[in-house]
Design a protein around this motif. Structure first.
Motif, PDB file in Angstrom:
ATOM      1  N   GLN A  62      -5.785  21.598  49.281  1.00 32.54           N
ATOM      2  CA  GLN A  62      -6.960  22.292  48.771  1.00 32.54           C
ATOM      3  C   GLN A  62      -7.627  23.169  49.823  1.00 32.54           C
ATOM      4  N   SER A  63      -7.567  22.746  51.078  1.00 32.58           N
ATOM      5  CA  SER A  63      -8.199  23.533  52.145  1.00 32.58           C
ATOM      6  C   SER A  63      -7.565  24.913  52.286  1.00 32.58           C
ATOM      7  N   ALA A  64      -6.334  25.045  51.820  1.00 38.22           N
ATOM      8  CA  ALA A  64      -5.641  26.332  51.908  1.00 38.22           C
ATOM      9  C   ALA A  64      -5.985  27.269  50.755  1.00 38.22           C
ATOM     10  N   VAL A  65      -6.507  26.724  49.651  1.00 41.13           N
ATOM     11  CA  VAL A  65      -6.703  27.581  48.474  1.00 41.13           C
ATOM     12  C   VAL A  65      -8.124  27.594  47.916  1.00 41.13           C
ATOM     13  N   ALA A  66      -8.889  26.537  48.130  1.00 43.61           N
ATOM     14  CA  ALA A  66     -10.227  26.445  47.547  1.00 43.61           C
ATOM     15  C   ALA A  66     -11.219  27.313  48.317  1.00 43.61           C
ATOM     16  N   ASP A  67     -12.261  27.758  47.618  1.00 41.40           N
ATOM     17  CA  ASP A  67     -13.301  28.484  48.343  1.00 41.40           C
ATOM     18  C   ASP A  67     -14.119  27.485  49.144  1.00 41.40           C
ATOM     19  N   LYS A  68     -14.920  27.980  50.061  1.00 44.03           N
ATOM     20  CA  LYS A  68     -15.615  27.117  51.018  1.00 44.03           C
ATOM     21  C   LYS A  68     -16.511  26.086  50.343  1.00 44.03           C
ATOM     22  N   ALA A  69     -17.323  26.515  49.404  1.00 41.34           N
ATOM     23  CA  ALA A  69     -18.238  25.584  48.739  1.00 41.34           C
ATOM     24  C   ALA A  69     -17.468  24.507  47.976  1.00 41.34           C
ATOM     25  N   ASP A  70     -16.377  24.897  47.328  1.00 37.85           N
ATOM     26  CA  ASP A  70     -15.586  23.949  46.548  1.00 37.85           C
ATOM     27  C   ASP A  70     -14.924  22.905  47.444  1.00 37.85           C
TER      28      ASP A  70
END
Length: 66
Positions: A47-55
């Motif tokens: 997820q750290s590679a694809v999610a936006d920062k807040a998410d």
């Protein structure tokens, strides 16, 4: 050995977040450090590679409290 691999997994997540968003807040680092489940850390790594920062921050906080 498991603890070493867990710490490396956390470091990978932090590295990805730093590459994408800059310096990672200590609160995020501490939340990641509290997660013991390997599958959860693998999920957060992806997820750290694809999610936006807040998410990704919401996911880290939610999963560290679980």
């Amino acid at each position: 050995i498991k603890e070493i691999l867990r710490k490396e997994g956390i470091q990978y997540i932090i590295s990805v977040l730093e590459a994408r968003f800059g310096e990672v807040d200590d609160t995020i680092k501490n939340s990641l450090a509290s997660i013991q489940d390997e599958e959860t850390l693998r999920y957060l790594h992806r997820q750290s590679a694809v999610a936006d920062k807040a998410d990704i921050e919401r996911k880290i906080f939610a999963l560290s409290a679980a």
